[in-house]
Design an enzyme around this catalytic site. Structure first.
Site, PDB file in Angstrom:
ATOM      1  N   GLU A   1      10.721  56.021 -52.851  1.00  0.00           N
ATOM      2  CA  GLU A   1      12.170  56.138 -53.259  1.00  0.00           C
ATOM      3  C   GLU A   1      12.737  54.852 -54.302  1.00  0.00           C
ATOM      4  OE1 GLU A   1      16.820  56.549 -51.314  1.00  0.00           O
ATOM      5  OE2 GLU A   1      14.952  55.984 -50.160  1.00  0.00           O
TER       6      GLU A   1
ATOM      7  N   LYS B   1      18.720  63.335 -54.601  1.00  0.00           N
ATOM      8  CA  LYS B   1      19.051  63.255 -53.061  1.00  0.00           C
ATOM      9  C   LYS B   1      20.345  63.640 -52.480  1.00  0.00           C
ATOM     10  CE  LYS B   1      18.836  59.076 -49.809  1.00  0.00           C
ATOM     11  NZ  LYS B   1      18.576  57.589 -49.852  1.00  0.00           N
TER      12      LYS B   1
ATOM     13  N   CYS C   1      14.523  60.554 -48.303  1.00  0.00           N
ATOM     14  CA  CYS C   1      14.942  59.550 -47.296  1.00  0.00           C
ATOM     15  C   CYS C   1      15.794  60.135 -46.361  1.00  0.00           C
ATOM     16  CB  CYS C   1      15.212  58.122 -47.818  1.00  0.00           C
ATOM     17  SG  CYS C   1      15.326  56.681 -46.710  1.00  0.00           S
TER      18      CYS C   1
END
Length: 559
Positions: free
Chosen positions: A45, A112, A148
């Site tokens: 990330e 995300k 994540c």
């Protein structure tokens, strides 16, 4: 028959803001992956910017520069799919993004979805949340990409991408370390894989960034939730895993992004797939401290580290960590005796320095301390000695260390542990003075365990340092127990109050005396102003001081 899909997870150590350096690391891993016949290569990330970039994200040129490096990177990618983390921009919004690149083109982007805003995370301050969960196709394989926090949520992107036809999820991460976290991660990844019948490749960042340490420990689990590959802890690595995935549900043509028509059906070289063993809990913390210290010193361009050696256990542990992180030639120890320093302390400090092989100075403080008292004689007239004189000795020592720091560009490493930082058992502008607080988040009992661990493979810390009663040696016959409860009691109360947010009555109900609990909680609350002025230190517990715990200084709540 489907060809084998070879995955690569590039577990790399990035530096926040070093766009050129991060680009170079990513480029080198792409070249390495080409030589190993990898089909899909994943990076962590925000690896182009480093994580967390914090308020650099408020600078428009930083966003533009990161996008320029993404373009340069795209031109390097040929017959391999590369997934890389970067910051994207649409109008006034910016996104924590992943680019899916093939044949010198960005084939797709993922934004995300779940932005963490707790503990050390502050992503809602900067990013807009993604709304789409696209899926991608390389040859016969359909996969989803997410980032994540997205993998921790049910329902969430994993479930949606699996229902859309994915048999593989690529999850890219910058997940900071704390003790026990690798098991938490592994449990959630295995459960998501098993529940959604997808394989999951989890790639994590490694390295130190201010108070955070990223431990790597990237992993791959199959569709039954079985671990099939795991990278090592606290080091860079290219983890490889060969997969044969089920066809699964046929994806809808409308919702899929075709990355490449086929993957290589040629015989691949022997895979280096491995399952790195997990470290034991104390070794894991020790390695986290070593990496965090190494990266803080080297990434901030310091030449050496200097430590005030007292002959006590805290400074002995910090010196040992510094040697392991930086090399003995880059560590300096300074013993600063006063009239209250024992002969044993001097012997132990000297023995430690000899065992470690570090440069060692002795700078007595008696003359300086007496000069202070002489100049303050009128101001202090009629007053009995008290904690003022104790703190003055600590501040003289802090001044000496900072003078050496200024003169030689050595970074001062402070030696206070979490038990002391919690209760204010430390001197502002004295033993708290310095650039980096290595064991700031390490409770005293854990200090002893780490010391025993370090001595288990090379006995550098004298045995007497471990067995003698802790003391600051700022007055005759002083012991820590004069001021604090026994450390076994203290650390348990602190964990309940600081890390678990339990109130007074709940902590008492755990079996502690009301007197001890009230005393400890009062010390913690009234020391907040000190902690705000302390240097950063490495996070190794679930909740550290700083970003994790943001209590007001002016605060009358006594619950």
């Amino acid at each position: 028959m489907k060809p084998t899909l070879r995955l690569g997870m590039a577990q790399i150590n990035c530096t926040v803001g070093d766009l050129e350096g991060n680009f170079a690391k990513v480029s080198a891993k792409i070249k390495e992956a080409e030589d190993k016949a990898i089909d899909i290569l994943c990076f962590p990330e925000l690896c182009l910017t480093g994580y967390p970039p914090e308020d650099l994200l408020l600078k428009p040129k930083f966003i533009s520069d990161n996008l320029e490096y993404l373009k340069k990177l795209t031109s390097l990618v040929k017959e391999m799919t590369v997934v890389v983390g970067f910051v994207d921009r649409k109008g006034e919004d910016i996104f924590n993004a992943a680019a899916i690149i093939y044949n010198q083109r960005i084939k797709g982007r993922y934004y995300k979805t779940f932005l963490p805003n707790y503990g050390v995370f502050d992503e809602k301050r900067y990013f807009s949340a993604g709304k789409q969960q696209p899926i991608f196709k390389s040859g016969p394989y359909v996969f989803g990409v997410n980032i994540c926090e997205d993998i921790w949520h049910k329902p969430g992107p994993v479930e949606q991408q699996a229902k859309a036809g994915s048999s593989l999820i690529l999850n890219i991460n910058a997940s900071p370390y704390h003790a026990g976290k690798v098991k938490e991660r592994e449990d959630i990844i295995k459960k998501q894989a098993k529940d959604n019948r997808v394989a999951i490749a989890y790639v994590n960042l490694v390295g130190g960034q201010d108070e955070l340490v990223f431990d790597g420990q990237s992993m791959v689990v199959d569709t039954k939730g079985k671990l099939i590959a795991r990278a090592g802890a606290f080091k860079e690595e290219l983890l490889i895993a060969d997969l044969m995935l089920p066809f699964g549900k046929k994806p809808s043509a409308r919702g899929i992004v075709n990355v490449c028509l086929k993957i290589s059906e040629n015989e691949k070289p022997v895979s280096a797939t491995r399952k790195a063993p997990l470290l034991n809990p104390v070794a894991e913390v020790y390695q986290a401290l070593v990496l965090g210290l190494h990266d803080y010193v080297t990434k901030n361009n310091f030449a050496k580290a200097v430590i005030g050696l007292s002959g006590g256990i805290d400074s002995s542990l910090v010196a040992s960590l510094a040697v392991d992180a930086l090399g003995k030639e880059n560590v300096v120890g300074v013993f600063m005796p006063s009239e209250y320093s024992s002969q044993e302390s001097q012997e132990d400090a000297f023995a430690l320095a000899q065992n470690l092989g570090i440069q060692f100075f002795t700078v007595p403080i008696n003359g300086i301390f007496k000069a202070y008292l002489w100049e303050l004689r009128d101001c202090f007239s009629g007053k009995q000695p008290d904690i003022t004189e104790e703190n003055l000795q600590a501040r003289v020592r802090g001044n000496i260390l900072m003078a050496l720091s200024n003169k030689f560009r050595w970074l001062v490493l402070t030696t206070g542990n979490k038990s002391e930082m919690s209760t204010g058992y430390s001197t502002l502008y004295g033993d708290m003075a310095g650039g980096f607080a290595v064991i700031k988040d390490v409770p005293k009992i854990l200090v002893y365990r780490l010391t025993e661990y370090r001595n288990s493979f090379s006995k550098v810390i004298p045995e007497r340092v471990i067995t003698k009663a802790p003391t600051a040696e700022l007055r005759p016959n002083q012991k820590d127990s004069d001021t604090l409860p026994p450390y076994e009691t203290l650390d348990a109360i602190l964990k309940a109050y600081v890390e678990q947010d339990k109130d007074l009555n709940k902590i008492i109900s755990l079996g502690f005396s009301e007197h001890d609990v009230r005393r400890v909680l009062e010390m913690v609350d009234r020391s907040e102003y000190k902690r705000r002025q302390s240097p950063p230190g490495i996070k190794i517990t679930h909740k550290s001081f700083g970003k994790d715990r943001r209590m007001p200084i002016t605060n009358r709540y006594k619950g």
